[in-house]
Design a protein around this motif. Structure first.
Motif, PDB file in Angstrom:
ATOM      1  N   LEU A 184       1.050  -1.185   0.021  1.00  0.00           N
ATOM      2  CA  LEU A 184      -0.112  -0.021   0.089  1.00  0.00           C
ATOM      3  C   LEU A 184       0.999   1.174   0.139  1.00  0.00           C
ATOM      4  CD1 LEU A 184      -2.951  -0.868   2.335  1.00  0.00           C
ATOM      5  CD2 LEU A 184      -2.956  -0.930   0.040  1.00  0.00           C
ATOM      6  N   TYR A 185       1.712   1.141   0.436  1.00  0.00           N
ATOM      7  CA  TYR A 185       3.025   2.431   0.629  1.00  0.00           C
ATOM      8  C   TYR A 185       3.299   2.451  -0.725  1.00  0.00           C
ATOM      9  CZ  TYR A 185       7.177   4.998   1.423  1.00  0.00           C
ATOM     10  OH  TYR A 185       7.990   6.196   1.193  1.00  0.00           O
ATOM     11  N   HIS A 186       3.696   1.551  -1.416  1.00  0.00           N
ATOM     12  CA  HIS A 186       4.343   1.811  -2.947  1.00  0.00           C
ATOM     13  C   HIS A 186       3.352   1.964  -3.713  1.00  0.00           C
ATOM     14  CE1 HIS A 186       8.414   0.473  -2.102  1.00  0.00           C
ATOM     15  NE2 HIS A 186       8.253  -0.557  -1.415  1.00  0.00           N
ATOM     16  N   TRP A 187       2.235   1.634  -3.536  1.00  0.00           N
ATOM     17  CA  TRP A 187       0.851   2.158  -4.249  1.00  0.00           C
ATOM     18  C   TRP A 187       0.381   3.693  -4.117  1.00  0.00           C
ATOM     19  CZ3 TRP A 187      -4.769   0.200  -3.714  1.00  0.00           C
ATOM     20  CH2 TRP A 187      -5.307   0.250  -5.087  1.00  0.00           C
ATOM     21  N   GLY A 188       1.100   4.445  -2.999  1.00  0.00           N
ATOM     22  CA  GLY A 188       0.842   5.641  -2.701  1.00  0.00           C
ATOM     23  C   GLY A 188      -0.253   5.859  -1.938  1.00  0.00           C
ATOM     24  N   VAL A 189      -0.797   4.862  -1.067  1.00  0.00           N
ATOM     25  CA  VAL A 189      -1.897   5.138  -0.179  1.00  0.00           C
ATOM     26  C   VAL A 189      -1.311   6.011   0.806  1.00  0.00           C
ATOM     27  CG1 VAL A 189      -3.404   4.121   1.233  1.00  0.00           C
ATOM     28  CG2 VAL A 189      -3.182   3.182  -1.077  1.00  0.00           C
ATOM     29  N   ILE A 190      -2.136   6.852   1.438  1.00  0.00           N
ATOM     30  CA  ILE A 190      -1.905   7.944   2.477  1.00  0.00           C
ATOM     31  C   ILE A 190      -1.905   7.448   3.903  1.00  0.00           C
ATOM     32  CG2 ILE A 190      -2.002  10.262   3.292  1.00  0.00           C
ATOM     33  CD1 ILE A 190      -2.800  10.821   0.300  1.00  0.00           C
ATOM     34  N   ASP A 191      -3.380   6.923   4.153  1.00  0.00           N
ATOM     35  CA  ASP A 191      -3.608   6.224   5.504  1.00  0.00           C
ATOM     36  C   ASP A 191      -4.758   5.427   5.459  1.00  0.00           C
ATOM     37  OD1 ASP A 191      -3.569   5.873   8.251  1.00  0.00           O
ATOM     38  OD2 ASP A 191      -2.705   7.781   8.492  1.00  0.00           O
ATOM     39  N   TYR A 192      -5.174   4.880   6.585  1.00  0.00           N
ATOM     40  CA  TYR A 192      -6.605   3.818   6.596  1.00  0.00           C
ATOM     41  C   TYR A 192      -7.038   4.070   7.840  1.00  0.00           C
ATOM     42  CZ  TYR A 192      -4.128   1.072   9.948  1.00  0.00           C
ATOM     43  OH  TYR A 192      -3.630   0.603  11.135  1.00  0.00           O
ATOM     44  N   SER A 193      -8.172   3.390   7.589  1.00  0.00           N
ATOM     45  CA  SER A 193      -9.249   3.188   9.095  1.00  0.00           C
ATOM     46  C   SER A 193      -9.375   1.838   9.376  1.00  0.00           C
ATOM     47  CB  SER A 193     -10.277   4.099   8.761  1.00  0.00           C
ATOM     48  OG  SER A 193     -11.200   3.299   8.030  1.00  0.00           O
ATOM     49  N   GLY A 194      -9.568   1.555  10.796  1.00  0.00           N
ATOM     50  CA  GLY A 194     -10.026   0.047  11.219  1.00  0.00           C
ATOM     51  C   GLY A 194     -11.266   0.088  11.666  1.00  0.00           C
ATOM     52  N   ILE A 195     -11.642  -1.106  12.070  1.00  0.00           N
ATOM     53  CA  ILE A 195     -12.840  -1.435  12.538  1.00  0.00           C
ATOM     54  C   ILE A 195     -12.874  -2.605  13.682  1.00  0.00           C
ATOM     55  CG2 ILE A 195     -13.500  -3.457  10.805  1.00  0.00           C
ATOM     56  CD1 ILE A 195     -16.226  -2.074  10.660  1.00  0.00           C
ATOM     57  N   ALA A 196     -11.608  -2.935  14.222  1.00  0.00           N
ATOM     58  CA  ALA A 196     -11.387  -4.106  15.174  1.00  0.00           C
ATOM     59  C   ALA A 196     -12.080  -3.990  16.239  1.00  0.00           C
ATOM     60  CB  ALA A 196      -9.799  -4.157  15.276  1.00  0.00           C
ATOM     61  N   GLY A 197     -12.459  -2.776  16.780  1.00  0.00           N
ATOM     62  CA  GLY A 197     -13.126  -2.467  18.108  1.00  0.00           C
ATOM     63  C   GLY A 197     -14.586  -3.197  17.792  1.00  0.00           C
ATOM     64  N   LEU A 198     -15.232  -2.901  16.898  1.00  0.00           N
ATOM     65  CA  LEU A 198     -16.783  -3.195  16.781  1.00  0.00           C
ATOM     66  C   LEU A 198     -16.801  -4.878  16.605  1.00  0.00           C
ATOM     67  CD1 LEU A 198     -19.546  -2.338  16.256  1.00  0.00           C
ATOM     68  CD2 LEU A 198     -19.383  -2.435  13.908  1.00  0.00           C
ATOM     69  N   THR A 199     -15.655  -5.412  15.983  1.00  0.00           N
ATOM     70  CA  THR A 199     -15.500  -6.744  15.800  1.00  0.00           C
ATOM     71  C   THR A 199     -15.043  -7.537  17.327  1.00  0.00           C
ATOM     72  OG1 THR A 199     -14.584  -6.398  13.548  1.00  0.00           O
ATOM     73  CG2 THR A 199     -14.227  -8.898  14.665  1.00  0.00           C
ATOM     74  N   ALA A 200     -14.461  -6.843  17.799  1.00  0.00           N
ATOM     75  CA  ALA A 200     -14.074  -7.263  19.162  1.00  0.00           C
ATOM     76  C   ALA A 200     -15.427  -7.328  20.286  1.00  0.00           C
ATOM     77  CB  ALA A 200     -13.019  -6.781  19.784  1.00  0.00           C
ATOM     78  N   ALA A 201     -16.174  -6.339  20.129  1.00  0.00           N
ATOM     79  CA  ALA A 201     -17.161  -6.137  20.931  1.00  0.00           C
ATOM     80  C   ALA A 201     -18.227  -7.143  20.451  1.00  0.00           C
ATOM     81  CB  ALA A 201     -17.895  -4.686  20.733  1.00  0.00           C
ATOM     82  N   TYR A 202     -18.384  -7.801  19.289  1.00  0.00           N
ATOM     83  CA  TYR A 202     -19.431  -8.522  18.857  1.00  0.00           C
ATOM     84  C   TYR A 202     -19.208  -9.891  19.546  1.00  0.00           C
ATOM     85  CZ  TYR A 202     -21.599 -11.851  15.740  1.00  0.00           C
ATOM     86  OH  TYR A 202     -22.465 -12.998  15.355  1.00  0.00           O
ATOM     87  N   TRP A 203     -17.729 -10.445  19.486  1.00  0.00           N
ATOM     88  CA  TRP A 203     -17.376 -11.870  19.891  1.00  0.00           C
ATOM     89  C   TRP A 203     -17.347 -11.788  21.382  1.00  0.00           C
ATOM     90  CZ3 TRP A 203     -18.105 -15.448  16.998  1.00  0.00           C
ATOM     91  CH2 TRP A 203     -17.712 -15.263  15.710  1.00  0.00           C
ATOM     92  N   VAL A 204     -17.140 -10.838  22.225  1.00  0.00           N
ATOM     93  CA  VAL A 204     -16.917 -10.717  23.481  1.00  0.00           C
ATOM     94  C   VAL A 204     -18.310 -10.938  24.143  1.00  0.00           C
ATOM     95  CG1 VAL A 204     -16.208  -9.257  25.667  1.00  0.00           C
ATOM     96  CG2 VAL A 204     -14.805  -9.636  23.688  1.00  0.00           C
ATOM     97  N   GLY A 205     -19.088 -10.014  23.446  1.00  0.00           N
ATOM     98  CA  GLY A 205     -20.695 -10.089  23.864  1.00  0.00           C
ATOM     99  C   GLY A 205     -21.062  -8.830  24.528  1.00  0.00           C
ATOM    100  N   PRO A 206     -22.339  -8.536  25.039  1.00  0.00           N
ATOM    101  CA  PRO A 206     -22.612  -7.116  25.580  1.00  0.00           C
ATOM    102  C   PRO A 206     -22.424  -7.250  27.120  1.00  0.00           C
ATOM    103  CG  PRO A 206     -24.428  -8.539  25.523  1.00  0.00           C
ATOM    104  CD  PRO A 206     -23.422  -9.349  24.698  1.00  0.00           C
ATOM    105  N   ARG A 207     -22.337  -5.883  27.628  1.00  0.00           N
ATOM    106  CA  ARG A 207     -22.465  -5.852  29.240  1.00  0.00           C
ATOM    107  C   ARG A 207     -23.924  -6.277  29.873  1.00  0.00           C
ATOM    108  NH1 ARG A 207     -22.070   0.362  28.788  1.00  0.00           N
ATOM    109  NH2 ARG A 207     -22.812  -0.158  26.787  1.00  0.00           N
ATOM    110  N   LEU A 208     -23.844  -6.313  31.066  1.00  0.00           N
ATOM    111  CA  LEU A 208     -25.016  -6.366  31.805  1.00  0.00           C
ATOM    112  C   LEU A 208     -26.298  -5.587  31.189  1.00  0.00           C
ATOM    113  CD1 LEU A 208     -24.173  -7.185  35.451  1.00  0.00           C
ATOM    114  CD2 LEU A 208     -24.918  -8.754  33.829  1.00  0.00           C
ATOM    115  N   LYS A 209     -27.600  -6.070  31.086  1.00  0.00           N
ATOM    116  CA  LYS A 209     -28.640  -5.037  30.443  1.00  0.00           C
ATOM    117  C   LYS A 209     -28.712  -3.902  31.544  1.00  0.00           C
ATOM    118  CE  LYS A 209     -33.448  -5.130  29.668  1.00  0.00           C
ATOM    119  NZ  LYS A 209     -34.064  -4.145  30.648  1.00  0.00           N
TER     120      LYS A 209
END
Length: 477
Positions: A184-209
């Motif tokens: 991606l660097y050699h391709w000239g891309v400047i930066d990126y964004s991520g979504i790992a937090g939402l994925t982790a929240a899904y697998w860990v499950g919710p807080r108490l009601k």
């Protein structure tokens, strides 16, 4: 150019290639970024959560900072910034020996345009040790920000296993691909964004009601202190990215603060228009989205563009959090404790795309290795915008897949979510400690006497919609 001309004497501690100014700024920028995590996010997390989770939330940040540093020098740094193993991954190796750390720093992003128009790879004028620590602070805060999605229910032992695994198998891939000389660097891309937090929240499950329905911050003033450290530290985050105390670092620092301030004001104004009153928590969220949005292009856009980015980062994530969140079955299902999806995934993706539109050619020439311009400036700018989209999709995809695999692997040995009895009690059950164990003259805290929801006359005090969940999520940052 020879850096030794800046010195009257060269010694073993001051080699001819060392520029004291650049080295001083890089170490200062590193310290500023580190302060965002320690104590910035430690204080913010401890204060913005419900009282019973203050210790646990602060400890998750504290542990991650220490664990990431050790994993970084043992293996991670050279996986992210070392010699190429794969187009998206470097060869892992320790960054501990003095022969490695005291040599002149080397990084692909140090390619510059010279005065005669030719391009040359100019290694930074400071030792590798400065660069290793600077890049560590980025890795650490990434993990700590991710923790914001799973506060108030993730098994602390699972978190202790997750931090090194995610650093090695997720973070280093994105870092090498974009900043360490990957495809991606050699391709000239400047930066990126991520979504790992939402994925982790899904697998860990919710807080108490009960926690999802009501999650009041236990100390708003300390929350602001943590947020202030985060904001001020971001100057090192973006100002250190050019790897030198140069003119691009100056504009990156200015743009960072301009965008954050604009975003905060826009978010607060929308709160007033839509809800009738400004929210302190909302202001912190607006600050955060502005900082995240400007990061990809801090040194690449003009300052008027930083204001434009601030207007959009203060409004689009606000709409996604306050309006669209209520209408999305997926977002309602996933318990993202501090709304990291909105403040980082949405704002980060917005920043990457806006950089693809607004990157100014002359500013890009100061630090980027290939001729780059935003679509707003014509020419190849449209292609740049498409590259930004494809890069974001790649890193989002990798984050989703790698985070899922890591958590499912950990789940084979350690439950991802705390037991119900720990969820009900909080810090005392998990750590045997409480943030505010005593009240008054040795008296144990009693919510019926000292509850924050009643005045001195026993009248109920109206709560911000950010606290009781009326705005779509319980509490967001």
């Amino acid at each position: 150019m020879n850096a030794s001309t800046a010195y009257e004497q060269v010694s073993p501690a001051v080699p001819s290639w060392l520029n004291k100014g650049d080295n001083a700024w890089q170490m200062t920028a590193s310290t500023l970024v580190a302060l965002q995590s320690m104590p910035g996010l430690v204080i913010l997390y401890a204060s913005i959560v419900k009282k019973k989770w203050a210790v646990n939330s602060a400890f998750m940040a504290l542990y991650a900072f220490a664990a990431v540093l050790i994993c970084w020098v043992l293996l991670g740094y050279r996986m992210a910034f070392g010699d190429e193993l794969l187009p998206f991954w470097g060869k892992g190796a320790p960054a501990l020996g003095q022969k490695y750390l005291l040599t002149r720093a080397r990084v692909p992003e140090s390619t510059h345009t010279l005065e005669d128009g030719t391009r040359e790879t100019v290694e930074p004028w400071y030792p590798m040790a400065s660069l290793v620590y600077f890049q560590f602070t980025f890795a650490a805060i990434t993990l700590i920000l991710l923790a914001g999605s799973v506060l108030g229910r993730m098994n602390i032992k699972a978190w202790m296993a997750f931090v090194p695994l995610w650093l090695i198998f997720s973070y280093t891939v994105g870092a090498f691909s974009l900043w360490g000389g990957g495809f991606l660097y050699h391709w000239g891309v400047i930066d990126y964004s991520g979504i790992a937090g939402l994925t982790a929240a899904y697998w860990v499950g919710p807080r108490l009601k009960s926690d999802r329905e009501r999650f009041p911050p236990n100390n708003v003033l300390l929350m602001l202190a943590g947020a202030g450290l985060l904001w001020m530290g971001w100057s090192g985050f973006n100002g250190g990215a050019p790897y030198a105390a140069n003119i691009d670092a100056s504009i990156a620092v200015l743009n960072t603060n301009v965008c954050a301030a604009t975003s905060l004001l826009v978010w607060t104004s929308l709160d007033v228009v839509y809800f009738g009153k400004p929210s302190v928590i909302g202001a912190v969220q607006g600050m955060m989205t502005g900082l995240v949005c400007i990061t990809p292009g801090a040194g690449l856009v003009q300052s008027w563009a930083a204001i434009v980015m601030g207007i959009l980062s203060g409004s689009i994530p606000w709409v996604s959090m306050m309006i669209l969140h209520k209408k999305s079955a997926l977002l309602q299902k996933v318990d993202d404790t501090l709304g990291v999806f909105h403040t980082h995934a949405v704002a980060g993706l917005l920043g990457g795309l806006l950089t693809g539109l607004l990157a100014e050619p002359e500013l890009c020439d100061l630090i980027l290795p290939v001729n780059t311009r935003g679509a707003f400036y014509g020419g190849s700018g449209g292609v740049q915008f498409l590259k930004q989209v494809v890069a974001a999709l790649f890193v989002i995809g990798w984050n989703v897949v790698s985070t899922t695999i890591i958590l499912l692997f950990i789940r084979l040995f350690i439950p991802l979510r705390m037991p119900e009895e720990q969820l009900a009690i909080g810090d005392d059950a998990v750590h045997g400690e409480e943030a505010y164990a005593l009240w008054g003259d040795g008296e144990k805290y009693d919510p019926t006497k000292h509850g924050r929801n009643t005045s001195m006359y026993g009248e109920e005090i109206a709560q911000s919609p950010y606290v009781n969940g009326a705005r779509g999520v319980t509490i967001n940052l």
